[in-house]
Design a protein around this motif. Structure first.
Motif, PDB file in Angstrom:
ATOM      1  N   MET A   1       5.857  -5.531   0.377  1.00  0.00           N
ATOM      2  CA  MET A   1       6.320  -4.764   1.529  1.00  0.00           C
ATOM      3  C   MET A   1       7.496  -3.863   1.142  1.00  0.00           C
ATOM      4  O   MET A   1       7.558  -2.702   1.518  1.00  0.00           O
TER       5      MET A   1
ATOM      6  N   LEU B   1       2.705   6.184   7.703  1.00  0.00           N
ATOM      7  CA  LEU B   1       1.596   5.602   8.443  1.00  0.00           C
ATOM      8  C   LEU B   1       0.531   5.058   7.495  1.00  0.00           C
ATOM      9  O   LEU B   1       0.104   3.911   7.617  1.00  0.00           O
TER      10      LEU B   1
ATOM     11  N   ASN C   1       1.674   1.903   5.574  1.00  0.00           N
ATOM     12  CA  ASN C   1       1.704   0.684   6.374  1.00  0.00           C
ATOM     13  C   ASN C   1       0.310   0.248   6.793  1.00  0.00           C
ATOM     14  O   ASN C   1       0.046  -0.944   6.938  1.00  0.00           O
TER      15      ASN C   1
ATOM     16  N   LEU D   1       5.902  -7.972  11.173  1.00  0.00           N
ATOM     17  CA  LEU D   1       6.765  -6.898  10.675  1.00  0.00           C
ATOM     18  C   LEU D   1       5.939  -5.662  10.330  1.00  0.00           C
ATOM     19  O   LEU D   1       6.314  -4.525  10.655  1.00  0.00           O
ATOM     20  N   VAL D   2       4.792  -5.879   9.687  1.00  0.00           N
ATOM     21  CA  VAL D   2       3.904  -4.763   9.346  1.00  0.00           C
ATOM     22  C   VAL D   2       3.342  -4.140  10.618  1.00  0.00           C
ATOM     23  O   VAL D   2       3.267  -2.915  10.751  1.00  0.00           O
TER      24      VAL D   2
ATOM     25  N   LEU E   1       6.044  -1.873  12.184  1.00  0.00           N
ATOM     26  CA  LEU E   1       6.217  -0.595  11.496  1.00  0.00           C
ATOM     27  C   LEU E   1       5.003   0.302  11.715  1.00  0.00           C
ATOM     28  O   LEU E   1       5.140   1.505  11.944  1.00  0.00           O
ATOM     29  N   LEU E   2       3.807  -0.307  11.676  1.00  0.00           N
ATOM     30  CA  LEU E   2       2.571   0.447  11.909  1.00  0.00           C
ATOM     31  C   LEU E   2       2.631   1.127  13.274  1.00  0.00           C
ATOM     32  O   LEU E   2       2.356   2.325  13.406  1.00  0.00           O
TER      33      LEU E   2
ATOM     34  N   TYR F   1       5.143   4.048  13.403  1.00  0.00           N
ATOM     35  CA  TYR F   1       4.738   5.283  12.741  1.00  0.00           C
ATOM     36  C   TYR F   1       3.482   5.857  13.378  1.00  0.00           C
ATOM     37  O   TYR F   1       3.228   7.056  13.276  1.00  0.00           O
ATOM     38  N   LEU F   2       2.702   4.994  14.037  1.00  0.00           N
ATOM     39  CA  LEU F   2       1.447   5.452  14.634  1.00  0.00           C
ATOM     40  C   LEU F   2       1.701   6.239  15.924  1.00  0.00           C
ATOM     41  O   LEU F   2       1.097   7.287  16.153  1.00  0.00           O
TER      42      LEU F   2
ATOM     43  N   VAL G   1       2.360   9.962  15.770  1.00  0.00           N
ATOM     44  CA  VAL G   1       1.221  10.703  15.235  1.00  0.00           C
ATOM     45  C   VAL G   1       0.184  10.955  16.319  1.00  0.00           C
ATOM     46  O   VAL G   1      -0.396  12.031  16.410  1.00  0.00           O
TER      47      VAL G   1
END
Lengths: 219, 215
Positions: free
Chosen positions: A170, A184, A187, B67-68, B71-72, B75-76, B79
């Motif tokens: 990570m 994006l 991740n 956590l992933v 963040l996903l 950032y998504l 967009v």
């Protein structure tokens, strides 16, 4: 994502993956060992030790892993415990996982029919041999699904180590995405990767369970 | 050396910041309950497509670290053109993640209901929606209460991760406090104490519910 990006960051990501797997395996083995010792100490130790361990279990299970890592990594140096990120992360994982494993082992011990232990005592088997040859094998079989399950949970907890700068997958992915501005995609790939990893491990775990408990199925 | 004074002084600001920890976990579980019903209904439905989507939903959300996921989501959202405050995005992510676990809790609770009840309801002419609303859900919700309290405890701990995306909850506040006082040990231990206090209260609630249900 362009191929050149992968070429450039491939080795870094691979190293990160290696550290993730290492942290997971070492963390699982160490916390399982510590958990087993706690469970045994609770069963055979004096009463004050039992209370102490009960408190340890409640405290660790009642606080977030991230806060435990902060206490260890940032607070540790104040009391002379100065560790690098990776050893601190491993120690953190071990401490974090041990109470869950201890509880799993405790319920596994509880599932062993008491008559078996009494019978072993009656024929004069010494207590350490009873633990090694009767209590543990029987308890392990009934605790296996829960052990596999918590090991899978630990794979997901390893990403939290990135926050205290352990250079696992990570961490490396975040580094790559800040340098390439592909947040994006990076991740998303990371999510897919963990999904695949967890699915694979749980498939393997189920197969292991089926193998270990097959005598029960037939019986 | 360990300074008791700093440790005690940290409690007031941190306890005040803990309201966001409670907010994120309570709203998260509320959202998780709502989405969880839908996912659970999909997984138990007759349509193969709905079952597949439900299974995929649960498998993905349980297979990917929170956590992933956080963040996903962060950032998504920009967009795909959705502009919401970070707190909303954090609550939605935590809720979506919780929905996967909650739908499994409910699937277990519904599986434990006697099948004759649904059949009896069908026999007196209730439609599927009415059966869910009046027969299945009321019993499943009551039966799963202890497990849901357990899930809430997990969420209180998981909510420490939303500090990474900048929500000023208990963990983030203790990071700031540690940075200004240069006493990380005392401050983080105080934070741990507050988390522990919250979770011990919740665990007591869970035991009380379990006890009531046993009677």
């Amino acid at each position: 994502m362009e191929l050149s990006v992968l070429q450039q960051y491939g080795p870094m990501l691979l190293r990160g993956f290696g550290i993730t797997v290492f942290c997971w395996l070492a963390g699982t083995v160490l916390s399982m060992a510590l958990g087993l010792m706690i469970a045994l100490a609770q069963r055979y130790g004096p009463r004050w030790l039992n209370w102490l361990l009960r408190a340890y279990i409640e405290v660790i299970r009642g606080t977030p892993f991230l806060v435990q890592l902060f206490v260890l990594y940032y607070g540790g140096p104040l009391v002379g415990l100065r560790l690098d990120a990776l050893p601190a992360g491993l120690l953190g994982l071990t401490v974090y996982g041990s109470p869950y494993f201890a509880e799993i082992f405790r319920s596994g011990f509880g599932a062993v029919p008491h008559g078996q232990i009494e019978a072993a005592r009656a024929v004069g088997i010494p207590e350490p041999s009873i633990v090694r040859r009767i209590l543990l094998p029987l308890a392990l079989v009934s605790a296996l699904p829960a052990l596999v399950n918590f090991s899978i949970i630990l794979t997901k907890e390893t990403v939290i180590l990135s926050i205290i700068t352990v250079p696992e997958l990570m961490y490396q992915t975040q580094r790559m995405s800040t340098e390439t501005f592909r947040y994006l995609e990076a991740n998303f790939v990371l999510a897919l990767f963990f999904w695949g990893l967890v699915e694979t491990i749980s498939r393997l775990g189920r197969r292991l369970e089926a193998r270990v408990t097959r005598h029960i199925e037939r019986g | 050396m360990f300074s008791i004074q700093t440790f005690l002084d940290a409690f007031v600001p941190l306890a005040w910041a803990a309201r966001y920890t409670l907010l994120v976990s309570c709203l998260g579980i509320a959202l998780g309950l709502v989405i969880g019903v839908v996912v659970c209904a999909m997984r138990l439905s007759g349509s193969r497509l709905a079952r597949g989507i439900g299974a995929l939903w649960v498998s993905f959300l349980r297979g990917v670290p929170l956590l992933v996921q956080l963040l996903l989501m962060f950032y998504l959202l920009p967009v795909i053109g959705i502009d919401v405050p970070p707190l909303v995005a954090a609550v939605v992510t935590v809720g979506i993640c919780a929905s996967a676990y909650i739908s499994e809790i409910w699937r277990g609770a519904i599986g434990a209901l006697p099948g004759g009840q649904t059949e009896a309801a069908q026999a007196i002419g209730m439609g599927p929606a009415t059966i869910w609303r009046r027969i299945i859900l009321p019993q499943a919700v009551v039966m799963s209460l202890p497990a849901l309290v357990n899930e809430l405890i997990l969420l209180v701990k998981a909510s420490s991760l939303v500090s990474v995306v900048g929500i000023l909850e208990l963990t983030r506040a203790s990071q700031a406090q540690a940075a200004t006082t240069f006493r990380p040990l005392e401050v983080y231990l105080a934070a741990a104490c507050i988390y522990l206090a919250i979770n011990l209260c919740l665990a007591a609630l869970g035991r009380w519910l379990e006890h009531r249900m046993a009677i």
